[in-house]
Design an enzyme around this catalytic site. Structure first.
Site, PDB file in Angstrom:
ATOM      1  N   HIS A  13       1.009  -1.162   0.050  1.00 57.61           N
ATOM      2  CA  HIS A  13       0.023  -0.104  -0.079  1.00 57.61           C
ATOM      3  C   HIS A  13       0.801   1.299  -0.026  1.00 57.61           C
ATOM      4  CE1 HIS A  13      -3.824   2.130   1.225  1.00 57.61           C
ATOM      5  NE2 HIS A  13      -3.004   3.116   1.227  1.00 57.61           N
ATOM      6  N   HIS A  15       1.696   5.253  -1.867  1.00 54.60           N
ATOM      7  CA  HIS A  15       1.359   6.335  -2.643  1.00 54.60           C
ATOM      8  C   HIS A  15       2.504   7.015  -2.884  1.00 54.60           C
ATOM      9  CE1 HIS A  15      -2.927   6.671  -0.769  1.00 54.60           C
ATOM     10  NE2 HIS A  15      -2.209   6.292   0.187  1.00 54.60           N
ATOM     11  N   LEU A  16       2.820   7.060  -4.490  1.00 54.84           N
ATOM     12  CA  LEU A  16       3.875   7.962  -4.922  1.00 54.84           C
ATOM     13  C   LEU A  16       3.762   9.006  -5.836  1.00 54.84           C
ATOM     14  CD1 LEU A  16       5.207   4.475  -6.807  1.00 54.84           C
ATOM     15  CD2 LEU A  16       6.505   5.726  -4.812  1.00 54.84           C
ATOM     16  N   ARG A  17       2.495   9.493  -5.689  1.00 53.83           N
ATOM     17  CA  ARG A  17       2.076  10.962  -6.362  1.00 53.83           C
ATOM     18  C   ARG A  17       2.618  10.696  -7.960  1.00 53.83           C
ATOM     19  NH1 ARG A  17      -1.047  10.847  -2.220  1.00 53.83           N
ATOM     20  NH2 ARG A  17      -0.212  11.765  -0.094  1.00 53.83           N
ATOM     21  N   ASN A  41      -5.006   7.405  -6.080  1.00 54.87           N
ATOM     22  CA  ASN A  41      -5.499   8.591  -5.949  1.00 54.87           C
ATOM     23  C   ASN A  41      -4.623  10.047  -6.240  1.00 54.87           C
ATOM     24  OD1 ASN A  41      -3.662   8.141  -3.780  1.00 54.87           O
ATOM     25  ND2 ASN A  41      -4.897   9.166  -2.254  1.00 54.87           N
ATOM     26  N   LYS A  99      -9.227  -0.135  -5.803  1.00 51.46           N
ATOM     27  CA  LYS A  99      -9.176   0.818  -4.668  1.00 51.46           C
ATOM     28  C   LYS A  99     -10.535   1.407  -4.300  1.00 51.46           C
ATOM     29  CE  LYS A  99      -7.768   2.267  -0.678  1.00 51.46           C
ATOM     30  NZ  LYS A  99      -6.510   3.117  -0.455  1.00 51.46           N
ATOM     31  N   HIS A 136     -10.455   1.306   1.723  1.00 54.38           N
ATOM     32  CA  HIS A 136     -10.247   2.267   2.721  1.00 54.38           C
ATOM     33  C   HIS A 136     -11.516   2.178   3.654  1.00 54.38           C
ATOM     34  CE1 HIS A 136      -8.734   6.052   4.441  1.00 54.38           C
ATOM     35  NE2 HIS A 136      -9.642   6.307   4.985  1.00 54.38           N
ATOM     36  N   HIS A 174      -4.646  -0.698   5.814  1.00 54.32           N
ATOM     37  CA  HIS A 174      -4.148   0.161   6.759  1.00 54.32           C
ATOM     38  C   HIS A 174      -5.187   0.175   8.133  1.00 54.32           C
ATOM     39  CE1 HIS A 174      -6.774   3.093   4.967  1.00 54.32           C
ATOM     40  NE2 HIS A 174      -5.654   3.538   3.950  1.00 54.32           N
ATOM     41  N   LEU A 219      -4.805   9.252   7.848  1.00 56.44           N
ATOM     42  CA  LEU A 219      -6.289   8.540   7.946  1.00 56.44           C
ATOM     43  C   LEU A 219      -6.050   7.177   7.482  1.00 56.44           C
ATOM     44  CD1 LEU A 219      -8.509  11.474   6.671  1.00 56.44           C
ATOM     45  CD2 LEU A 219      -8.718  10.562   8.968  1.00 56.44           C
ATOM     46  N   ASP A 247       1.537   2.920   3.749  1.00 55.96           N
ATOM     47  CA  ASP A 247       0.663   3.818   3.267  1.00 55.96           C
ATOM     48  C   ASP A 247       1.314   5.212   3.546  1.00 55.96           C
ATOM     49  OD1 ASP A 247      -1.541   5.134   2.878  1.00 55.96           O
ATOM     50  OD2 ASP A 247      -2.256   5.330   4.918  1.00 55.96           O
ATOM     51  N   HIS A 251       3.288  14.664   1.505  1.00 51.19           N
ATOM     52  CA  HIS A 251       2.719  15.971   1.293  1.00 51.19           C
ATOM     53  C   HIS A 251       3.762  17.037   1.511  1.00 51.19           C
ATOM     54  CE1 HIS A 251      -1.791  14.574   1.050  1.00 51.19           C
ATOM     55  NE2 HIS A 251      -1.294  13.655   2.142  1.00 51.19           N
ATOM     56  N   ALA A 263      -4.098  15.189   5.400  1.00 56.03           N
ATOM     57  CA  ALA A 263      -3.560  13.650   6.043  1.00 56.03           C
ATOM     58  C   ALA A 263      -2.564  12.843   5.285  1.00 56.03           C
ATOM     59  CB  ALA A 263      -4.955  12.908   6.225  1.00 56.03           C
TER      60      ALA A 263
HETATM   61  C1  NCD Z   1      -3.344   9.019   1.998  1.00 48.14           C
HETATM   62  C2  NCD Z   1      -3.023  10.226   0.983  1.00 48.14           C
HETATM   63  O1  NCD Z   1      -2.408  11.314   1.351  1.00 48.14           O
HETATM   64  O2  NCD Z   1      -2.932   9.974  -0.326  1.00 48.14           O
HETATM   65  N1  NCD Z   1      -3.552   9.784   3.060  1.00 48.14           N
HETATM   66  C3  NCD Z   1      -3.620   9.195   4.532  1.00 48.14           C
HETATM   67  O3  NCD Z   1      -3.739  10.013   5.439  1.00 48.14           O
HETATM   68  N2  NCD Z   1      -3.368   8.022   4.632  1.00 48.14           N
HETATM   69  C4  NCD Z   1      -4.931   8.729   1.540  1.00 48.14           C
HETATM   70  C5  NCD Z   1      -5.071   7.272   2.412  1.00 48.14           C
HETATM   71  O4  NCD Z   1      -4.579   6.358   2.170  1.00 48.14           O
HETATM   72  O5  NCD Z   1      -6.033   7.623   3.183  1.00 48.14           O
HETATM   73 ZN    ZN Z   2      -3.210   5.027   1.795  1.00 50.67          ZN
END
Ligand code: NCD
Ligand code: ZN
Length: 353
Positions: A13, A15-17, A41, A99, A136, A174, A219, A247, A251, A263
């Site tokens: 899990h 996030h790579l943006r 996302n 997802k 989620h 998560h 989150l 996760d 940011h 988050a």
């Molecule tokens: C994640 C994100 O920033 O893309 N944020 C987080 O708090 N985990 C989104 C997610 O997995 O809920």
């Molecule tokens: Zn996530």
């Protein structure tokens, strides 16, 4: 010096943006992990196989030379997702799952699902094609306390969903509560959960220790200590339903340190070190390999990695900040010392014997 050599882990899990941020964060994951389930996302979200394959190419294009890191792509489930798209995911080697974000539940979830039950016909197609659903698991009902949203999601939505689709493979992403861990333990095969390092290491006090600490805000939100204990017990239990998913969610500093901070905790810079710290705290470092390197691959029916990696018990300091495109990124536990260090990833050919 204590050293620990294990099968190379994967991150189930992540996030790579995209764009400039992608280039700067993917190196951290690629250094430690063999593969990662890449979250969809983005803005706009990755909703089609075509989008996912294009995103995958952008990831591959910025990998460090010689990296064998394999991004496993996912699609963002929306109210508009079609049965054809589900079939395409099944037919495409590079796409692995859908997802589910309840609309409004978290960062970039505006395009998420407004009413899960309305998508049941589509879930039937996913079940038939054996395409996993990654969830989620939080309700968005503003009347529900933020600390109870996972528990209520399980009762209201996940439990009936699993009854209705007995063969659908589902990952509750998560998990953060004792109820989440117990629910997964009691559920049928084909249901698993990822657990982050930060939820294994911290409880909700970390958010408010001497002031508001935005870099601990994610989150689902950190919970009370008994929940952290339950997660640690689940992760170190050796039960194959639980596996590693960082996760890690970068940011920019201004977005976190703000009157309305967003988050997400960035943990990819020290992912395995953080997990090793958590497992060692429970006297269970010997269980790290199963959780980090074996259970996830087995769940996704992928071969386990053949490469090995080594961690060493020696202190190092996490930098105060790192670059992320044109912005600053504050890595989780910035400026603090961790007791485990990632040493190396060896190619199988380099292995003695
Ligand atoms: C994640 C994100 O920033 O893309 N944020 C987080 O708090 N985990 C989104 C997610 O997995 O809920
Ligand atoms: Zn996530």
């Amino acid at each position: 010096m204590t050293q620990l050599t294990l099968t190379q882990p994967d991150d189930w899990h992540l996030h790579l943006r995209d764009g400039a941020a992608l280039r700067d964060v993917v190196v951290d994951s690629a250094r430690q992990f063999g593969r990662a389930i890449v979250m969809p996302n983005l803005k706009p979200p990755v909703t089609t196989v075509e989008d996912a394959l294009a995103y995958r190419q952008r990831i591959l294009a910025v990998l460090p030379e010689g990296s064998a890191f394999d991004p496993l792509m996912t699609l963002y489930l929306t109210d508009q997702t079609t049965a054809d798209e589900v079939r395409r995911v099944d037919d495409t080697a590079e796409t692995y799952a859908f997802k589910l974000y309840p609309a409004g539940a978290t960062t970039n979830s505006e395009a998420g699902v407004s009413q899960l039950e309305a998508l049941y016909p589509l879930l039937e197609v996913m079940e038939r094609h054996d395409v996993p659903l990654l969830v989620h698991g939080e309700v968005t009902d503003p009347g529900i306390d933020i600390f109870d949203r996972e528990k209520v999601f399980i009762e209201r939505h996940l439990s009936p969903l699993l009854e209705r689709f007995p063969c659908l493979r589902v990952v509750l992403e998560h998990i953060t509560t004792r109820e989440g861990a117990e629910f997964i333990l009691d559920s049928r095969s084909g249901v698993g959960a990822t657990i982050t390092a930060h939820h294994l290491l911290f409880n909700r006090n970390a958010l408010l220790a001497g002031g508001i600490r935005p870099h601990f805000y994610c989150l689902p939100i950190l919970k009370r200590e008994p929940h952290r204990q339950a997660l640690l017990k689940a992760a170190t239990s050796g039960n194959p339903k639980f596996f590693l998913g960082t996760d890690s969610a970068p940011h920019a500093r201004q977005q976190k340190e703000s009157a309305c901070g967003c988050a997400g905790c960035y943990t990819a810079h020290a992912a395995l070190e953080l997990y090793a710290t958590a497992f060692a705290s429970a006297g269970a470092i010997g269980q790290l390999e199963a959780f980090a390197s074996l259970h996830g691959a087995d769940f996704y029916r992928l071969p386990r990695n053949t490469r090995r990696i080594t961690l060493e018990q020696s202190p190092w300091d996490i930098p105060d900040w790192q670059r992320c495109g044109d912005e600053e990124l504050i890595p989780f536990l910035a400026g603090e010392t961790v007791q485990w260090r990632f040493i190396s990833a060896e190619s199988p050919a380099a292995r003695p014997g």
